[in-house]
Design a protein around this motif. Structure first.
Motif, PDB file in Angstrom:
ATOM      1  N   SER A   5       0.818  -1.210   0.000  1.00  0.00           N
ATOM      2  CA  SER A   5       0.000   0.000   0.000  1.00  0.00           C
ATOM      3  C   SER A   5       0.855   1.264   0.000  1.00  0.00           C
ATOM      4  O   SER A   5       2.043   1.225   0.360  1.00  0.00           O
ATOM      5  CB  SER A   5      -0.920  -0.001   1.224  1.00  0.00           C
ATOM      6  OG  SER A   5      -1.889  -1.022   1.109  1.00  0.00           O
ATOM      7  N   PRO A   6       0.277   2.395  -0.381  1.00  0.00           N
ATOM      8  CA  PRO A   6       1.010   3.664  -0.362  1.00  0.00           C
ATOM      9  C   PRO A   6       1.568   3.963   1.022  1.00  0.00           C
ATOM     10  O   PRO A   6       0.885   3.783   2.035  1.00  0.00           O
ATOM     11  CB  PRO A   6      -0.061   4.685  -0.765  1.00  0.00           C
ATOM     12  CG  PRO A   6      -1.048   3.904  -1.563  1.00  0.00           C
ATOM     13  CD  PRO A   6      -1.090   2.557  -0.917  1.00  0.00           C
ATOM     14  N   GLY A   7       2.817   4.417   1.059  1.00  0.00           N
ATOM     15  CA  GLY A   7       3.455   4.768   2.310  1.00  0.00           C
ATOM     16  C   GLY A   7       4.075   3.606   3.064  1.00  0.00           C
ATOM     17  O   GLY A   7       4.850   3.804   4.003  1.00  0.00           O
ATOM     18  N   VAL A   8       3.745   2.379   2.665  1.00  0.00           N
ATOM     19  CA  VAL A   8       4.268   1.191   3.334  1.00  0.00           C
ATOM     20  C   VAL A   8       5.668   0.872   2.823  1.00  0.00           C
ATOM     21  O   VAL A   8       5.949   1.010   1.632  1.00  0.00           O
ATOM     22  CB  VAL A   8       3.334  -0.018   3.100  1.00  0.00           C
ATOM     23  CG1 VAL A   8       4.002  -1.317   3.523  1.00  0.00           C
ATOM     24  CG2 VAL A   8       2.026   0.169   3.845  1.00  0.00           C
ATOM     25  N   GLU A   9       6.525   0.429   3.729  1.00  0.00           N
ATOM     26  CA  GLU A   9       7.839  -0.083   3.365  1.00  0.00           C
ATOM     27  C   GLU A   9       7.920  -1.524   3.857  1.00  0.00           C
ATOM     28  O   GLU A   9       7.811  -1.791   5.060  1.00  0.00           O
ATOM     29  CB  GLU A   9       8.949   0.766   3.990  1.00  0.00           C
ATOM     30  CG  GLU A   9       8.956   2.202   3.471  1.00  0.00           C
ATOM     31  CD  GLU A   9      10.089   3.033   4.045  1.00  0.00           C
ATOM     32  OE1 GLU A   9      10.988   2.454   4.709  1.00  0.00           O
ATOM     33  OE2 GLU A   9      10.086   4.260   3.817  1.00  0.00           O
ATOM     34  N   ILE A  10       8.097  -2.462   2.920  1.00  0.00           N
ATOM     35  CA  ILE A  10       8.050  -3.883   3.243  1.00  0.00           C
ATOM     36  C   ILE A  10       8.987  -4.648   2.321  1.00  0.00           C
ATOM     37  O   ILE A  10       9.194  -4.251   1.166  1.00  0.00           O
ATOM     38  CB  ILE A  10       6.593  -4.415   3.122  1.00  0.00           C
ATOM     39  CG1 ILE A  10       6.473  -5.851   3.639  1.00  0.00           C
ATOM     40  CG2 ILE A  10       6.070  -4.288   1.712  1.00  0.00           C
ATOM     41  CD1 ILE A  10       5.027  -6.333   3.731  1.00  0.00           C
ATOM     42  N   ASP A  11       9.568  -5.733   2.821  1.00  0.00           N
ATOM     43  CA  ASP A  11      10.477  -6.566   2.044  1.00  0.00           C
ATOM     44  C   ASP A  11       9.841  -7.928   1.791  1.00  0.00           C
ATOM     45  O   ASP A  11       9.115  -8.454   2.648  1.00  0.00           O
ATOM     46  CB  ASP A  11      11.801  -6.767   2.789  1.00  0.00           C
ATOM     47  CG  ASP A  11      12.482  -5.454   3.139  1.00  0.00           C
ATOM     48  OD1 ASP A  11      12.409  -4.521   2.306  1.00  0.00           O
ATOM     49  OD2 ASP A  11      13.089  -5.364   4.226  1.00  0.00           O
ATOM     50  N   PHE A  12      10.143  -8.509   0.627  1.00  0.00           N
ATOM     51  CA  PHE A  12       9.668  -9.835   0.264  1.00  0.00           C
ATOM     52  C   PHE A  12      10.861 -10.731  -0.052  1.00  0.00           C
ATOM     53  O   PHE A  12      11.693 -10.378  -0.888  1.00  0.00           O
ATOM     54  CB  PHE A  12       8.768  -9.776  -0.973  1.00  0.00           C
ATOM     55  CG  PHE A  12       7.448  -9.075  -0.762  1.00  0.00           C
ATOM     56  CD1 PHE A  12       6.297  -9.799  -0.497  1.00  0.00           C
ATOM     57  CD2 PHE A  12       7.356  -7.693  -0.835  1.00  0.00           C
ATOM     58  CE1 PHE A  12       5.081  -9.155  -0.303  1.00  0.00           C
ATOM     59  CE2 PHE A  12       6.150  -7.042  -0.649  1.00  0.00           C
ATOM     60  CZ  PHE A  12       5.014  -7.775  -0.382  1.00  0.00           C
ATOM     61  N   GLY A  13      10.936 -11.884   0.599  1.00  0.00           N
ATOM     62  CA  GLY A  13      12.003 -12.848   0.334  1.00  0.00           C
ATOM     63  C   GLY A  13      11.609 -13.791  -0.793  1.00  0.00           C
ATOM     64  O   GLY A  13      10.558 -13.645  -1.418  1.00  0.00           O
ATOM     65  N   PRO A  14      12.474 -14.804  -1.087  1.00  0.00           N
ATOM     66  CA  PRO A  14      12.221 -15.750  -2.177  1.00  0.00           C
ATOM     67  C   PRO A  14      10.879 -16.442  -2.075  1.00  0.00           C
ATOM     68  O   PRO A  14      10.390 -16.739  -0.974  1.00  0.00           O
ATOM     69  CB  PRO A  14      13.375 -16.749  -2.031  1.00  0.00           C
ATOM     70  CG  PRO A  14      14.458 -15.974  -1.384  1.00  0.00           C
ATOM     71  CD  PRO A  14      13.763 -15.042  -0.430  1.00  0.00           C
TER      72      PRO A  14
END
Length: 217
Positions: free
Chosen positions: A201-210
């Motif tokens: 979503s807007p404003g969100v900072e998130i990481d995705f792994g394999p």
């Protein structure tokens, strides 16, 4: 079918997946199929082979999604996206490899954000060739396991993670996408998956792994 564990970093298992197995390859020992390990990226850091046809702004989308390296492992970091990216080029039989696993790490979520991030798994299309997908959601407020069934032009949504208190920690998800599809749509999916999408979503900072598929055996 869901389980999760908290991780302080990308983890040894993630490093092994990234270093040893290329996307689309199969590990005979563990019967896993790596769908995406985020090893390949374009010159601006945007993940290779991920499309941006649905983006309202390609420039904003390309700046929002970047492949980065941490502790020897690669992952996708997403900042202020508000739109999703899609990978259609996945050779994946969901019946043979029904369980999808991935990790994600929330770094920032503005107050009032409801939908933090999501993985869209498309295992079929309808008679009009419209993708039939299941959205696995990290929600700020909805309880884990909550199911919202989709309509003609929208997919079904399953909450697999809830809340925002564990900022900065990796969470591992494990979902049986094959059984979820049959339970929700009442029929078998196509022999080959249609694709996977990622959004935040807007404003969100998130990481995705394999993203790794696992056999039921």
């Amino acid at each position: 079918m869901m389980c999760r564990r908290w991780l302080s970093g990308i983890g040894l298992a993630g490093v092994v997946w990234c270093a040893v197995l290329a996307p689309g390859s199969i590990s005979a020992q563990s019967q896993t199929l790596v769908l995406e390990d985020f090893q390949a990226k374009e010159s601006d850091g945007f993940p290779s082979k991920w499309g941006h046809e649905e983006m309202r702004s390609e420039a904003k989308g390309r700046s929002a999604y970047k492949v980065v390296t941490e502790n020897g492992g690669n992952f996708l970091t997403v900042k202020d996206a508000g739109q999703r990216i899609k990978n259609k080029k996945i050779d994946w039989d969901p019946k043979a490899y029904p369980v999808l696993t991935w990790r994600w790490r929330l770094n920032k979520a503005p107050e009032g954000t409801e939908q933090i991030g999501a993985i869209f798994v498309t295992l079929d299309t309808d008679l009009m060739l419209i993708p039939v997908w299941t959205k696995y959601l990290w929600s700020a407020t909805k309880p884990e396991g909550a199911l919202t069934e989709g309509g003609m032009f929208s997919g079904s949504e399953i909450v697999v993670q809830s809340g925002t208190k564990e900022v900065g920690q990796w969470v591992e998800e494990r979902v049986n996408v094959y059984e979820d599809f049959k339970r929700i749509h009442k029929h078998e999916p196509a022999p080959k998956a249609w694709g996977i999408s990622i959004t935040a979503s807007p404003g969100v900072e998130i990481d995705f792994g394999p993203l790794v598929a696992v056999s039921a055996k």
